[in-house]
Design a protein around this motif. Sequence first.
Motif, PDB file in Angstrom:
ATOM      1  N   VAL A   1       8.075   9.681  10.619  1.00 40.53           N
ATOM      2  CA  VAL A   1       7.569  10.283   9.376  1.00 40.53           C
ATOM      3  C   VAL A   1       7.774  11.804   9.402  1.00 40.53           C
ATOM      4  O   VAL A   1       8.244  12.389   8.425  1.00 40.53           O
ATOM      5  N   ASP A   2       7.434  12.427  10.562  1.00 39.94           N
ATOM      6  CA  ASP A   2       7.621  13.880  10.664  1.00 39.94           C
ATOM      7  C   ASP A   2       9.108  14.249  10.620  1.00 39.94           C
ATOM      8  O   ASP A   2       9.464  15.349  10.233  1.00 39.94           O
ATOM      9  N   GLY A   3       9.940  13.338  11.105  1.00 41.92           N
ATOM     10  CA  GLY A   3      11.386  13.586  11.115  1.00 41.92           C
ATOM     11  C   GLY A   3      11.797  14.585  12.169  1.00 41.92           C
ATOM     12  O   GLY A   3      12.926  15.085  12.159  1.00 41.92           O
ATOM     13  N   LYS A   4      10.925  14.872  13.111  1.00 41.30           N
ATOM     14  CA  LYS A   4      11.247  15.794  14.207  1.00 41.30           C
ATOM     15  C   LYS A   4      10.241  15.633  15.328  1.00 41.30           C
ATOM     16  O   LYS A   4       9.180  14.988  15.149  1.00 41.30           O
ATOM     17  N   GLY A   5      10.579  16.208  16.459  1.00 45.50           N
ATOM     18  CA  GLY A   5       9.662  16.110  17.600  1.00 45.50           C
ATOM     19  C   GLY A   5      10.285  16.722  18.829  1.00 45.50           C
ATOM     20  O   GLY A   5      11.433  17.181  18.795  1.00 45.50           O
ATOM     21  N   ASP A   6       9.517  16.728  19.905  1.00 46.84           N
ATOM     22  CA  ASP A   6      10.044  17.320  21.145  1.00 46.84           C
ATOM     23  C   ASP A   6      10.520  16.213  22.097  1.00 46.84           C
ATOM     24  O   ASP A   6      10.657  15.047  21.689  1.00 46.84           O
TER      25      ASP A   6
ATOM     26  N   TYR B   1       5.081  19.038  11.912  1.00 45.53           N
ATOM     27  CA  TYR B   1       4.149  18.074  11.314  1.00 45.53           C
ATOM     28  C   TYR B   1       4.224  18.171   9.789  1.00 45.53           C
ATOM     29  O   TYR B   1       4.251  19.282   9.246  1.00 45.53           O
ATOM     30  N   ILE B   2       4.222  17.009   9.132  1.00 43.76           N
ATOM     31  CA  ILE B   2       4.367  17.059   7.669  1.00 43.76           C
ATOM     32  C   ILE B   2       3.197  17.769   6.988  1.00 43.76           C
ATOM     33  O   ILE B   2       3.336  18.287   5.898  1.00 43.76           O
TER      34      ILE B   2
ATOM     35  N   GLY C   1       0.831  -1.203   0.000  1.00 43.49           N
ATOM     36  CA  GLY C   1       0.000   0.000   0.000  1.00 43.49           C
ATOM     37  C   GLY C   1       0.867   1.254   0.000  1.00 43.49           C
ATOM     38  O   GLY C   1       2.096   1.181   0.112  1.00 43.49           O
ATOM     39  N   PRO C   2       0.240   2.419  -0.123  1.00 42.27           N
ATOM     40  CA  PRO C   2       1.018   3.667  -0.088  1.00 42.27           C
ATOM     41  C   PRO C   2       1.734   3.817   1.251  1.00 42.27           C
ATOM     42  O   PRO C   2       1.201   3.424   2.280  1.00 42.27           O
ATOM     43  N   ALA C   3       2.936   4.358   1.202  1.00 39.32           N
ATOM     44  CA  ALA C   3       3.742   4.462   2.429  1.00 39.32           C
ATOM     45  C   ALA C   3       4.621   5.694   2.382  1.00 39.32           C
ATOM     46  O   ALA C   3       4.902   6.241   1.309  1.00 39.32           O
ATOM     47  N   TYR C   4       5.013   6.159   3.544  1.00 39.04           N
ATOM     48  CA  TYR C   4       6.016   7.231   3.654  1.00 39.04           C
ATOM     49  C   TYR C   4       7.372   6.564   3.794  1.00 39.04           C
ATOM     50  O   TYR C   4       7.532   5.638   4.585  1.00 39.04           O
ATOM     51  N   THR C   5       8.327   7.031   3.003  1.00 39.58           N
ATOM     52  CA  THR C   5       9.678   6.505   3.141  1.00 39.58           C
ATOM     53  C   THR C   5      10.580   7.642   3.618  1.00 39.58           C
ATOM     54  O   THR C   5      10.578   8.726   3.020  1.00 39.58           O
TER      55      THR C   5
ATOM     56  N   VAL D   1      13.464   4.150   6.454  1.00 41.22           N
ATOM     57  CA  VAL D   1      12.310   3.648   7.217  1.00 41.22           C
ATOM     58  C   VAL D   1      11.060   3.813   6.372  1.00 41.22           C
ATOM     59  O   VAL D   1      10.838   4.878   5.782  1.00 41.22           O
ATOM     60  N   ARG D   2      10.273   2.745   6.296  1.00 39.46           N
ATOM     61  CA  ARG D   2       9.031   2.790   5.510  1.00 39.46           C
ATOM     62  C   ARG D   2       7.853   2.630   6.465  1.00 39.46           C
ATOM     63  O   ARG D   2       7.778   1.656   7.215  1.00 39.46           O
TER      64      ARG D   2
END
Lengths: 198, 319
Positions: free
Chosen positions: B185-190, B158-159, B60-64, B81-82
Amino acid sequence: MDIQIPKLPALPRLPAIAVSRRQALIAAGAAVAVIAAAFIGWTLFTEHAKEQQVATFANHIAASESDLSRVYEKISAHMRSVPKNPAPAGADASMRELAAIGDYGRAVTAYHRQVIGADTVPEAYTGAQSAYIRALDNLNRAFSLWSSAAAAYDIKEYTAATDTLKRADEAWREYAAAIADYERELRAAEAGETPPPA
Amino acid sequence: MEWKDIISVLAGGLVILVVALVVKPALYPGPEDPSIPGAAPPAYLPPAAVPAATPYPEDGPAYTRTFRWTSIDGGVHTTEVRVPEALFLEHRATPRFSDRLAYGRYALAEADQPILKDLARRIAPPTGNPEEEYYRLMNIVFFVQQIPYEYDNSTDSYIEGVLPRYARHAGVDVEYQKYPVEMLVDGKGDCEDASILMAGLIDALGYDTVLLRYRGDGLTPGHMALGIRMDEFNPYYAKYTPRYFEYEGKHYYYVEGTGYLTFATGNRTSWGKPYPIGDADGTGLEVVKSRRPEISPLRYLPTPAEYRIRPAGLPAGGG
């Protein structure tokens, strides 16, 4: 005009009572026998009724204890199977089981509370009866709190679930104290004494 | 009065006794029947089975996402990472937990586990040498520390470029805890997101971890870090006293999830090294230095302490 009083007919003569001393003694003896039979019969009846009440109460307690032992089988099997450091799915399943046992325990205690609460018992047993009912009420509350804790856990309110289980533990300790009261009241009732203070 | 009269009276008394002692008990609803009319004795109903979750389709569709990161030996790695799009969107559409004690559920989210296990294996490949375990662990720590920090109230976190639907507003602050794959997926966070991701990855390696929450106030911002269980950790080379916290008789050492120690050469940051295990003061965060954290275990199962049924004696003559 003169009023004439009609002549009343002559009253029949009452037969003369001629009772011999022997006959009088027999009649008195029969009366005493009837009174004694009635007294003994009444005493036997009330004693029998009390025995029946105690037997009914005892059978209801026995039925309650039997059902509670079945609940305890479920509880102990569950507590033995509680995983240590479970994954969320295992923890969720464990809490669902706790909720089901809580519902079962609550239904069992409510049922027997109604049965035993409706019992008429001799005065000597009222203390034991009320202590046992108190025990069932506390157990019912503890089981209700188990179900509430599981519901809080289900919506991921872990702090509330933990606090609710602490309250369930308190209710459980009150149940244990009520059972101790019941035992003391029962011993006193069967010994025909006033129960010692708790 | 004749004897036959007395016999009649006695026979009458006997009839009364028979009625009282035999007939009435026979008619009386006896003690053998403790039931309530119209109510059946309760029975146990087992909990309903929960249907198993449907796995996300592989094709299915995925974020890579590609992470370029430095391991603790200085080597630079690229790890891809998928994440299935459906999983990411499902997380985004899931309300957040209000109770911090439940935050471990993010780290251990069942649907995230295959991705976390695979990523942990690639960042820290299994080795047969127990002495290398520390390096495996530190590579996970360093990997997460290198993910850029971003505040929850920043739309850059957030993307989608907007705050998620379930972001919780508290004054000017925004709280939104990310599931591990959301942070990937966002590639960032707190700090919360990093601690949750790190907890998920380290748990996948089989280590016991907890979340350490430092409560802030108007002057000092709060913080979240990870605690990793170790029996003893006091390396001779450490220039600090490793800090641990006790929870249920076990020692959990402080692990920072955000940022790392950098070394600048001229105007350029050339390289860095991770905040080591137990180094709570090295982060320079006042709240970490001065306060004691609240501890949230990843795995949480409350159980009643009291559950024993006390057998009750029966009145004499009872069943």
